[in-house]
Design a protein around this motif. Structure first.
Motif, PDB file in Angstrom:
ATOM      1  N   TYR A 250       0.834  -1.214   0.000  1.00 57.40           N
ATOM      2  CA  TYR A 250       0.000   0.000   0.000  1.00 57.40           C
ATOM      3  C   TYR A 250       0.862   1.255   0.000  1.00 57.40           C
ATOM      4  CZ  TYR A 250      -3.777   3.152   1.504  1.00 57.40           C
ATOM      5  OH  TYR A 250      -4.698   4.165   1.592  1.00 57.40           O
ATOM      6  N   TYR A 251       2.032   1.184   0.695  1.00 58.91           N
ATOM      7  CA  TYR A 251       2.881   2.368   0.837  1.00 58.91           C
ATOM      8  C   TYR A 251       3.983   2.440  -0.226  1.00 58.91           C
ATOM      9  CZ  TYR A 251       0.399   2.849   5.222  1.00 58.91           C
ATOM     10  OH  TYR A 251      -0.604   2.983   6.159  1.00 58.91           O
ATOM     11  N   PHE A 255       2.054   3.693  -5.804  1.00 52.66           N
ATOM     12  CA  PHE A 255       0.647   3.524  -5.430  1.00 52.66           C
ATOM     13  C   PHE A 255       0.167   4.688  -4.573  1.00 52.66           C
ATOM     14  CE2 PHE A 255      -2.929   1.509  -3.075  1.00 52.66           C
ATOM     15  CZ  PHE A 255      -3.728   1.254  -4.191  1.00 52.66           C
ATOM     16  N   GLN A 256       1.046   5.218  -3.731  1.00 55.54           N
ATOM     17  CA  GLN A 256       0.669   6.405  -2.963  1.00 55.54           C
ATOM     18  C   GLN A 256       0.340   7.575  -3.886  1.00 55.54           C
ATOM     19  OE1 GLN A 256       0.521   7.039   0.710  1.00 55.54           O
ATOM     20  NE2 GLN A 256       0.047   4.882   0.323  1.00 55.54           N
ATOM     21  N   ILE A 259      -3.089   6.933  -5.195  1.00 55.57           N
ATOM     22  CA  ILE A 259      -4.097   7.239  -4.183  1.00 55.57           C
ATOM     23  C   ILE A 259      -4.404   8.743  -4.190  1.00 55.57           C
ATOM     24  CG2 ILE A 259      -4.506   7.378  -1.682  1.00 55.57           C
ATOM     25  CD1 ILE A 259      -2.970   4.751  -1.412  1.00 55.57           C
ATOM     26  N   GLU A 260      -3.352   9.551  -4.325  1.00 60.06           N
ATOM     27  CA  GLU A 260      -3.512  11.007  -4.300  1.00 60.06           C
ATOM     28  C   GLU A 260      -4.132  11.548  -5.579  1.00 60.06           C
ATOM     29  OE1 GLU A 260      -0.700  15.026  -4.219  1.00 60.06           O
ATOM     30  OE2 GLU A 260       0.169  13.091  -3.649  1.00 60.06           O
ATOM     31  N   GLY A 262      -5.269   9.558  -8.465  1.00 56.47           N
ATOM     32  CA  GLY A 262      -6.158   8.709  -9.252  1.00 56.47           C
ATOM     33  C   GLY A 262      -5.609   8.456 -10.646  1.00 56.47           C
ATOM     34  N   LYS A 277     -10.811   7.236  -9.058  1.00 60.24           N
ATOM     35  CA  LYS A 277     -10.192   7.395  -7.748  1.00 60.24           C
ATOM     36  C   LYS A 277     -10.115   6.055  -7.017  1.00 60.24           C
ATOM     37  CE  LYS A 277      -9.367  11.865  -7.440  1.00 60.24           C
ATOM     38  NZ  LYS A 277      -7.999  12.386  -7.167  1.00 60.24           N
ATOM     39  N   VAL A 278      -9.087   5.909  -6.195  1.00 59.01           N
ATOM     40  CA  VAL A 278      -8.897   4.670  -5.440  1.00 59.01           C
ATOM     41  C   VAL A 278      -9.879   4.587  -4.271  1.00 59.01           C
ATOM     42  CG1 VAL A 278      -7.309   3.451  -3.895  1.00 59.01           C
ATOM     43  CG2 VAL A 278      -6.474   4.376  -6.065  1.00 59.01           C
ATOM     44  N   THR A 280     -10.782   1.764  -1.115  1.00 51.27           N
ATOM     45  CA  THR A 280     -10.276   0.533  -0.486  1.00 51.27           C
ATOM     46  C   THR A 280     -11.355  -0.255   0.252  1.00 51.27           C
ATOM     47  OG1 THR A 280      -9.663   1.746   1.515  1.00 51.27           O
ATOM     48  CG2 THR A 280      -7.975   1.522  -0.204  1.00 51.27           C
ATOM     49  N   PRO A 284     -11.598  -3.266  -2.454  1.00 54.42           N
ATOM     50  CA  PRO A 284     -10.840  -2.356  -3.321  1.00 54.42           C
ATOM     51  C   PRO A 284     -11.442  -2.303  -4.729  1.00 54.42           C
ATOM     52  CG  PRO A 284      -9.630  -4.411  -2.979  1.00 54.42           C
ATOM     53  CD  PRO A 284     -10.796  -4.446  -2.049  1.00 54.42           C
ATOM     54  N   SER A 294      -4.287  -3.574   0.839  1.00 59.26           N
ATOM     55  CA  SER A 294      -2.900  -3.138   1.036  1.00 59.26           C
ATOM     56  C   SER A 294      -1.923  -3.832   0.090  1.00 59.26           C
ATOM     57  CB  SER A 294      -2.473  -3.393   2.485  1.00 59.26           C
ATOM     58  OG  SER A 294      -2.539  -4.777   2.777  1.00 59.26           O
TER      59      SER A 294
END
Length: 579
Positions: A250-251, A255-256, A259-260, A262, A277-278, A280, A284, A294
């Motif tokens: 996830y981190y 991918f971060q 997340i911000e 899309g 947009k993501v 979860t 998901p 994750s």
């Protein structure tokens, strides 16, 4: 003769280049239906007076399962070309099985009737690394093996072994802990370490990668890792790392960014997004490992993703001299990526071992263009069901193992990764409900079977544990709490595998029949013939051998041989050698 049960395919595990000169041919027929099979073969260009010139080779029956008999022939064609058919015989009839069906006589008017192996191109011969055939692996879950440098402990680390493992707690295992116990591994006799993921990640299991180019700081730095590899190699121990290329964590920075931003992210194509947009929860809205938010699935068809992951594959070989990659969730990644992966890895280190995590029939990945082997869970399931759970019969067990033996080419079987348990399953003794005799029989069978065996850390000293996270306990280092007798037994089995020619991969495996209740098999090499007798029942078993034999080693004090009389205790065994 039931012709509908006769099967051959001129490819995969039924016809393949075993080496640069040898072709292996297999056939299966209905169990107990055909008495003899001969391979009719010849060079497609060898004609005399208008007739195709052929030879015959009697095929060997290499085993039977509940449905089929399996037949085998090894051929070294002079000109590396082959056309062939099969002559099948029983008590009342004979028939010739060809690519076009069944005939009373061998069709000689045209070679197009016959199966074709067009040419034995050396590059097509499946060549797994030779060193793997002699390797006994030891799987280490780094977070739980040993804490050698407490200064690296993550925040909230608990005292070693003071609590049961959970999906979220940390005990501080690290590389220095492994270095500190290499003497222990060398004494046990293992010569390969398989590490579950070591790369920077959020979890304790590290299957949610944050950075594929960095080591997780709780394990140490690259200098310590390089030291670990060097010290392993000095002792003749190979090292295999776990690669999670199906999904990231996830981190993971790309991918971060997704997340911000899309679908506006420059990394949007790195994943499988279904909306702009993501989301979860509750599930998901992007492809993931299972439905775990994750662990977003990577798009390995994307050129940038592919280039990044192939760079990772090459980097850890070239910079640290690792010896292999174990590939997590390998069956969910596209074949095209794995073909490029193999090319990259073998270019960096030609004898690197490529192992896929696949739990089912894996022939599509084992044709020489992708993996060297897969984790042999069909073997695992059969051994656990028979010896530990005791929920299948001896006949069923032998059927399952015979089927496993014929699933893949022999060149694959020789390096198949044979495990009894792992970080994903209950431990051996837990499967066996604490029955140490059953556990010993499992290790005897595993270590004398074809392939490359793996021991999960701590099993050798009697550790227990159920499903994840129970199977991920801290390694027990206090000698008074270790089962030293079990350690000595496994150590002796490993030594036998290394020193007795027929015990390991040099011995050809086959089941033999000495009674309905007795598990018996032979291992025969060029210089040695061994017989293994295992009594899996709760009653003693006695038999008499008329052959000239001797007991190889006294490892089961309750079972013995006097003259030609053999006594097997309940859950007992004996290993014999023909003189």
């Amino acid at each position: 003769m039931l012709k509908e049960a006769v099967y051959h395919r001129p490819k995969n595990n039924y016809a393949y280049a075993y080496d640069k000169e040898t072709i292996h041919i297999r056939l299966h027929t209905k169990k107990d239906d055909v008495k003899k099979v001969s391979l009719i073969h010849g060079d497609p260009y060898d004609w005399n007076k208008g007739e195709w010139q052929t030879q015959r080779a009697e095929m060997k029956k290499t085993g039977s399962d509940d449905l089929f008999d399996y037949w085998f022939a090894s051929i070294q064609p002079l000109y590396r070309r082959l056309r062939y058919s099969f002559l099948l015989e029983d008590e009342t009839e004979q028939t010739v099985y060809t690519e076009k069906g069944f005939y009373e006589k061998v069709p000689v008017e045209g070679i197009d009737y016959h199966f074709c192996f067009p040419f034995l191109n050396p590059i097509d011969a499946f060549e797994a690394p030779n060193w793997v055939k002699e390797t006994i692996w030891y799987q280490i879950f780094p977070e739980r093996f040993a804490n050698g440098d407490p200064s690296l402990d993550p925040e909230g680390t608990v005292v070693w072994g003071s609590k049961d493992p959970t999906p979220t707690n940390f005990f501080g295992g690290d590389f220095q802990g492994v270095i500190d116990h290499l003497d222990y591994l060398e004494e046990l006799g293992v010569n390969g370490i398989y590490f579950t993921p070591i790369f920077k990640a959020h979890s304790n299991h590290k299957y949610d990668t944050i950075d594929y180019m960095e080591i997780d700081p709780q394990f140490g730095d690259k200098k310590t890792f390089r030291k670990l590899i060097s010290k392993c190699h000095d002792r003749g121990i190979r090292v295999m790392l776990d690669a999670v290329f199906n999904h990231s964590g996830y981190y993971f920075e790309p991918f971060q960014d997704v997340i911000e931003k899309g679908t506006e992210s420059k990394y949007a194509q790195w994943f499988h997004l279904k909306e702009n947009k993501v989301v979860t929860e509750p599930l998901p809205n992007y492809d993931a490992f299972g439905f775990v938010p994750s662990m977003p699935k990577l798009n390995t068809e994307d050129p940038e993703v592919k280039a990044y992951l192939l760079k990772v594959a090459r980097y850890w070989i070239e910079e640290f001299d690792i010896d292999g990659w174990r590939l997590d969730v390998a069956n969910e990644v596209d074949h095209a990526f794995w073909r490029e992966f193999r090319h990259t890895v073998k270019e960096a280190k030609p004898d690197a071992y490529i192992l896929g995590e696949i739990w089912h029939d894996s022939m599509p990945w084992l044709q020489g263009d992708q993996f060297d082997a897969v984790m042999n869970y069909p073997f695992t399931n059969a051994v656990v069901d028979f010896f530990a759970k005791k929920n299948i019969t001896l006949s069923h067990f032998k059927n399952q193992l015979t089927h496993v033996q014929h699933m893949y080419p022999e060149s694959v079987n020789e390096v198949s990764f044979n495990l009894l348990d792992s970080h994903d399953t209950p431990r051996v003794l837990t499967y066996a409900k604490g029955d140490k005799k059953a556990a010993k029989l499992m290790y005897l069978f595993q270590l004398s079977y074809s392939g490359t065996p793996c021991i999960y850390y701590g099993d050798e000293i009697g550790m227990t544990g159920g499903e994840d996270p129970g199977c991920r306990k801290c390694m027990v280092w206090e000698e008074q709490d270790q089962d030293l007798e079990l350690f000595a037994f496994i150590k002796k089995m490993i030594k036998l595998r290394k020193t007795a020619p027929a015990f390991g991969n040099d011995g050809e495996f086959s089941f033999v029949d000495y009674g309905d209740e007795l598990l018996a098999y032979e291992k025969i090499s060029e210089t040695q013939s061994m017989i293994f007798l295992i009594n899996p029942t709760t009653e003693a078993y006695d038999l008499r051998f008329e052959e000239n034999i001797k007991q190889v080693v006294d490892v089961d004090e309750d079972s013995n041989m006097k003259d030609h009389n053999i006594h097997l205790a309940p859950s007992g065994f004996i290993i014999l050698e023909r003189r």
